[in-house]
Write a protein that holds these residues in place. Structure first.
Motif, PDB file in Angstrom:
ATOM      1  N   LYS A   4      13.457 -22.404   4.097  1.00  0.00           N
ATOM      2  CA  LYS A   4      13.690 -21.248   3.242  1.00  0.00           C
ATOM      3  C   LYS A   4      12.797 -20.102   3.686  1.00  0.00           C
ATOM      4  O   LYS A   4      11.799 -20.286   4.389  1.00  0.00           O
ATOM      5  N   VAL A   5      13.157 -18.902   3.255  1.00  0.00           N
ATOM      6  CA  VAL A   5      12.319 -17.734   3.524  1.00  0.00           C
ATOM      7  C   VAL A   5      12.109 -16.962   2.226  1.00  0.00           C
ATOM      8  O   VAL A   5      12.936 -16.979   1.319  1.00  0.00           O
ATOM      9  N   LEU A   6      10.963 -16.298   2.143  1.00  0.00           N
ATOM     10  CA  LEU A   6      10.677 -15.379   1.040  1.00  0.00           C
ATOM     11  C   LEU A   6      11.001 -13.974   1.515  1.00  0.00           C
ATOM     12  O   LEU A   6      10.484 -13.512   2.521  1.00  0.00           O
ATOM     13  N   VAL A   7      11.875 -13.298   0.769  1.00  0.00           N
ATOM     14  CA  VAL A   7      12.292 -11.938   1.118  1.00  0.00           C
ATOM     15  C   VAL A   7      11.683 -10.968   0.107  1.00  0.00           C
ATOM     16  O   VAL A   7      11.882 -11.112  -1.096  1.00  0.00           O
ATOM     17  N   LEU A   8      10.932  -9.999   0.610  1.00  0.00           N
ATOM     18  CA  LEU A   8      10.328  -8.972  -0.237  1.00  0.00           C
ATOM     19  C   LEU A   8      11.008  -7.641   0.054  1.00  0.00           C
ATOM     20  O   LEU A   8      11.006  -7.157   1.191  1.00  0.00           O
ATOM     21  N   TYR A   9      11.621  -7.060  -0.975  1.00  0.00           N
ATOM     22  CA  TYR A   9      12.329  -5.793  -0.833  1.00  0.00           C
ATOM     23  C   TYR A   9      11.388  -4.644  -1.208  1.00  0.00           C
ATOM     24  O   TYR A   9      10.591  -4.752  -2.143  1.00  0.00           O
ATOM     25  N   ALA A  10      11.502  -3.540  -0.477  1.00  0.00           N
ATOM     26  CA  ALA A  10      10.646  -2.393  -0.765  1.00  0.00           C
ATOM     27  C   ALA A  10      11.327  -1.100  -0.339  1.00  0.00           C
ATOM     28  O   ALA A  10      12.207  -1.096   0.537  1.00  0.00           O
ATOM     29  N   ASP A  11      10.923  -0.016  -0.974  1.00  0.00           N
ATOM     30  CA  ASP A  11      11.303   1.331  -0.533  1.00  0.00           C
ATOM     31  C   ASP A  11      10.069   1.942   0.123  1.00  0.00           C
ATOM     32  O   ASP A  11       9.018   2.069  -0.515  1.00  0.00           O
ATOM     33  N   VAL A  12      10.202   2.298   1.386  1.00  0.00           N
ATOM     34  CA  VAL A  12       9.060   2.868   2.108  1.00  0.00           C
ATOM     35  C   VAL A  12       9.270   4.369   2.275  1.00  0.00           C
ATOM     36  O   VAL A  12      10.350   4.823   2.647  1.00  0.00           O
ATOM     37  N   THR A  13       8.218   5.127   1.991  1.00  0.00           N
ATOM     38  CA  THR A  13       8.272   6.586   2.082  1.00  0.00           C
ATOM     39  C   THR A  13       7.294   7.075   3.143  1.00  0.00           C
ATOM     40  O   THR A  13       6.129   6.665   3.168  1.00  0.00           O
ATOM     41  N   ASN A  14       7.786   7.937   4.011  1.00  0.00           N
ATOM     42  CA  ASN A  14       6.947   8.575   5.025  1.00  0.00           C
ATOM     43  C   ASN A  14       6.312   9.813   4.393  1.00  0.00           C
ATOM     44  O   ASN A  14       7.012  10.761   4.041  1.00  0.00           O
ATOM     45  N   ASN A  15       5.002   9.813   4.264  1.00  0.00           N
ATOM     46  CA  ASN A  15       4.300  10.914   3.604  1.00  0.00           C
ATOM     47  C   ASN A  15       3.979  12.079   4.532  1.00  0.00           C
ATOM     48  O   ASN A  15       3.360  13.056   4.103  1.00  0.00           O
ATOM     49  N   THR A  16       4.365  11.981   5.787  1.00  0.00           N
ATOM     50  CA  THR A  16       4.047  13.018   6.763  1.00  0.00           C
ATOM     51  C   THR A  16       5.320  13.728   7.220  1.00  0.00           C
ATOM     52  O   THR A  16       6.436  13.370   6.833  1.00  0.00           O
ATOM     53  N   ASP A  17       5.151  14.708   8.089  1.00  0.00           N
ATOM     54  CA  ASP A  17       6.291  15.415   8.683  1.00  0.00           C
ATOM     55  C   ASP A  17       6.737  14.783   9.992  1.00  0.00           C
ATOM     56  O   ASP A  17       7.767  15.171  10.544  1.00  0.00           O
ATOM     57  N   ASP A  18       5.960  13.827  10.491  1.00  0.00           N
ATOM     58  CA  ASP A  18       6.267  13.199  11.779  1.00  0.00           C
ATOM     59  C   ASP A  18       6.930  11.836  11.573  1.00  0.00           C
ATOM     60  O   ASP A  18       6.825  11.228  10.521  1.00  0.00           O
ATOM     61  N   GLU A  19       7.610  11.354  12.610  1.00  0.00           N
ATOM     62  CA  GLU A  19       8.207  10.017  12.567  1.00  0.00           C
ATOM     63  C   GLU A  19       7.113   8.964  12.505  1.00  0.00           C
ATOM     64  O   GLU A  19       6.078   9.092  13.150  1.00  0.00           O
ATOM     65  N   GLN A  20       7.359   7.899  11.728  1.00  0.00           N
ATOM     66  CA  GLN A  20       6.389   6.806  11.598  1.00  0.00           C
ATOM     67  C   GLN A  20       7.108   5.469  11.702  1.00  0.00           C
ATOM     68  O   GLN A  20       8.327   5.379  11.528  1.00  0.00           O
ATOM     69  N   ASP A  21       6.340   4.419  11.980  1.00  0.00           N
ATOM     70  CA  ASP A  21       6.886   3.070  12.174  1.00  0.00           C
ATOM     71  C   ASP A  21       6.549   2.194  10.971  1.00  0.00           C
ATOM     72  O   ASP A  21       5.421   1.721  10.844  1.00  0.00           O
ATOM     73  N   PRO A  22       7.510   1.942  10.077  1.00  0.00           N
ATOM     74  CA  PRO A  22       7.233   1.129   8.878  1.00  0.00           C
ATOM     75  C   PRO A  22       6.861  -0.312   9.179  1.00  0.00           C
ATOM     76  O   PRO A  22       6.209  -0.968   8.362  1.00  0.00           O
ATOM     77  N   SER A  23       7.262  -0.838  10.349  1.00  0.00           N
ATOM     78  CA  SER A  23       6.990  -2.249  10.658  1.00  0.00           C
ATOM     79  C   SER A  23       5.497  -2.517  10.873  1.00  0.00           C
ATOM     80  O   SER A  23       5.084  -3.676  10.939  1.00  0.00           O
ATOM     81  N   ASN A  24       4.689  -1.459  10.948  1.00  0.00           N
ATOM     82  CA  ASN A  24       3.243  -1.650  11.069  1.00  0.00           C
ATOM     83  C   ASN A  24       2.653  -2.369   9.865  1.00  0.00           C
ATOM     84  O   ASN A  24       1.514  -2.834   9.916  1.00  0.00           O
ATOM     85  N   ILE A  25       3.422  -2.474   8.793  1.00  0.00           N
ATOM     86  CA  ILE A  25       2.915  -3.141   7.593  1.00  0.00           C
ATOM     87  C   ILE A  25       2.542  -4.588   7.883  1.00  0.00           C
ATOM     88  O   ILE A  25       1.634  -5.148   7.245  1.00  0.00           O
ATOM     89  N   TYR A  26       3.201  -5.222   8.857  1.00  0.00           N
ATOM     90  CA  TYR A  26       2.887  -6.608   9.179  1.00  0.00           C
ATOM     91  C   TYR A  26       1.460  -6.763   9.720  1.00  0.00           C
ATOM     92  O   TYR A  26       0.928  -7.864   9.758  1.00  0.00           O
ATOM     93  N   MET A  27       0.827  -5.662  10.119  1.00  0.00           N
ATOM     94  CA  MET A  27      -0.549  -5.723  10.608  1.00  0.00           C
ATOM     95  C   MET A  27      -1.554  -5.814   9.459  1.00  0.00           C
ATOM     96  O   MET A  27      -2.680  -6.289   9.648  1.00  0.00           O
ATOM     97  N   VAL A  28      -1.147  -5.348   8.279  1.00  0.00           N
ATOM     98  CA  VAL A  28      -2.082  -5.292   7.141  1.00  0.00           C
ATOM     99  C   VAL A  28      -1.545  -5.994   5.898  1.00  0.00           C
ATOM    100  O   VAL A  28      -2.135  -5.906   4.827  1.00  0.00           O
ATOM    101  N   MET A  29      -0.439  -6.697   6.033  1.00  0.00           N
ATOM    102  CA  MET A  29       0.143  -7.449   4.924  1.00  0.00           C
ATOM    103  C   MET A  29       0.341  -8.884   5.400  1.00  0.00           C
ATOM    104  O   MET A  29       1.017  -9.130   6.394  1.00  0.00           O
ATOM    105  N   HIS A  30      -0.261  -9.842   4.678  1.00  0.00           N
ATOM    106  CA  HIS A  30      -0.245 -11.231   5.133  1.00  0.00           C
ATOM    107  C   HIS A  30       0.101 -12.157   3.972  1.00  0.00           C
ATOM    108  O   HIS A  30      -0.375 -11.967   2.850  1.00  0.00           O
TER     109      HIS A  30
END
Length: 252
Positions: free
Chosen positions: A148-174
Motif C-alpha cells: 500500500k501507499v500513503l497519498v498526501l494531497y496538497a495545493d502548492v503556491t509559488n510565492n515568487t515571480d520566478d519558476e520553482q520546483d515543488p518536488s524539492n519538498i522531498y528534501m525537507v519532508m520525511h
C-alpha cells in the motif's frame, strides 16, 4: 616487535563504514560518529604500538580522518544546495550602496519570500518561496504487488515571480513508520495503475515534478510506500534540517 592489531582493525572497520556512507545526506550524521570512533581507536592504536609496527593503526586513522572531512564537506554542499533550491537568493541589489541597503533592509525583507520564516501549522507548510497546503490523505494500492501507499494531497503556491520546483519538498519532508525493529524512513512510492493501465494521479504527480510558474498554485501529491499498518509520522524540516513540525496519519 609485532603490531597489536585489534585496535587498528577496529579503526579500519569504523573508518571504512563511515567512509562508505559519508556522502549520503542524513545518514552521514551517523557516519560522522563512526568516523570519530575510528579516529580515536586509530590514535590509541598508534600510541599502543609506539615501539612496534603501526601499519593497521595508521591506515585506520587516515581512513577515519578522510571520512570526517568528506562528511563535513558533503553536509556543507547539501545545505548550500537546499538553500539555493528553496531560497534562490537574488543578487540584483548587489550594486546598492551600504546606506541604501541599510535604509531599505526592512522593506526588502518583508517583500522577499525567501526571507520569511519556515513554519508548519494547521496542515500548511510555509517553506519560504513555496507554500504547501495539505488538503487530504488516503491509502491506495501500490504499484508493488501486495503493498500500500500513503497519498498526501496538497495545493502548492509559488510565492515568487520566478519558476520553482515543488518536488524539492522531498528534501525537507520525511515519513516514518515503526516496524518490529526500527522507526523506518519511508521511500517515495507509486500508486497502482487502473484497469486501463493509466496512473490515476498522473496530473498531480506531473504538477509536483514540473516547474511551477510565478504566483501560481497547483494541486500535487506526495506518495510514500508503506511497510505495514502502523501510523505514519510525517516530519517537516527547515533549510537547516531541523524539524519544525510533524503530523501523524493512520493508515489502517
Amino acid at each position: 616487535m609485532t603490531e597489536k592489531k585489534v585496535l587498528g582493525i577496529l579503526a579500519i572497520v569504523f573508518g571504512g563504514v563511515g567512509l562508505v556512507f559519508s556522502w549520503v545526506p542524513f545518514i552521514n550524521n551517523m557516519a560522522f560518529i563512526l568516523a570519530v570512533v575510528g579516529l580515536v581507536l586509530g590514535i590509541i592504536a598508534i600510541v599502543t604500538n609506539r615501539k612496534s609496527k603501526k601499519t593497521l593503526a595508521l591506515i585506520g586513522t587516515v581512513i577515519s580522518a578522510i571520512s570526517i572531512v568528506i562528511v563535513l564537506a558533503t553536509q556543507s554542499s547539501y545545505s548550500n544546495q537546499l538553500d539555493k533550491a528553496f531560497d534562490g537568493s537574488s543578487s540584483s541589489n548587489s550594486k546598492k550602496t551600504k546606506a541604501e541597503k541599510a535604509s531599505n533592509k526592512t522593506t526588502n525583507d518583508s517583500k522577499d519570500p525567501s526571507k520569511s520564516k519556515w513554519t508548519y501549522k494547521d496542515d500548511t507548510f510555509k517553506a519560504g518561496i513555496l507554500t504547501y497546503k495539505f488538503t487530504k490523505s488516503e491509502v491506495r494500492d501500490s504499484s508493488e504487488d501486495g503493498k500500500k501507499v500513503l497519498v498526501l494531497y496538497a495545493d502548492v503556491t509559488n510565492n515568487t515571480d520566478d519558476e520553482q520546483d515543488p518536488s524539492n519538498i522531498y528534501m525537507v519532508m520525511h515519513a516514518y513508520q515503526k516496524t518490529d525493529t526500527s522507526n523506518k524512513s519511508l521511500n517515495p512510492g507509486m500508486v497502482a495503475y487502473d484497469a486501463d493501465y493509466n496512473n490515476p494521479l498522473q496530473s498531480q504527480e506531473d504538477a509536483l515534478n514540473n516547474k511551477l510558474l510565478g504566483k501560481k498554485t497547483a494541486s500535487v501529491v506526495m506518495i510514500y510506500s508503506l511497510e505495514n499498518e502502523n501510523p505514519v509520522t510525517v516530519k517537516f524540516d527547515n533549510a537547516d534540517y531541523n524539524t519544525i513540525g510533524e503530523k501523524q496519519y493512520n493508515v489502517k
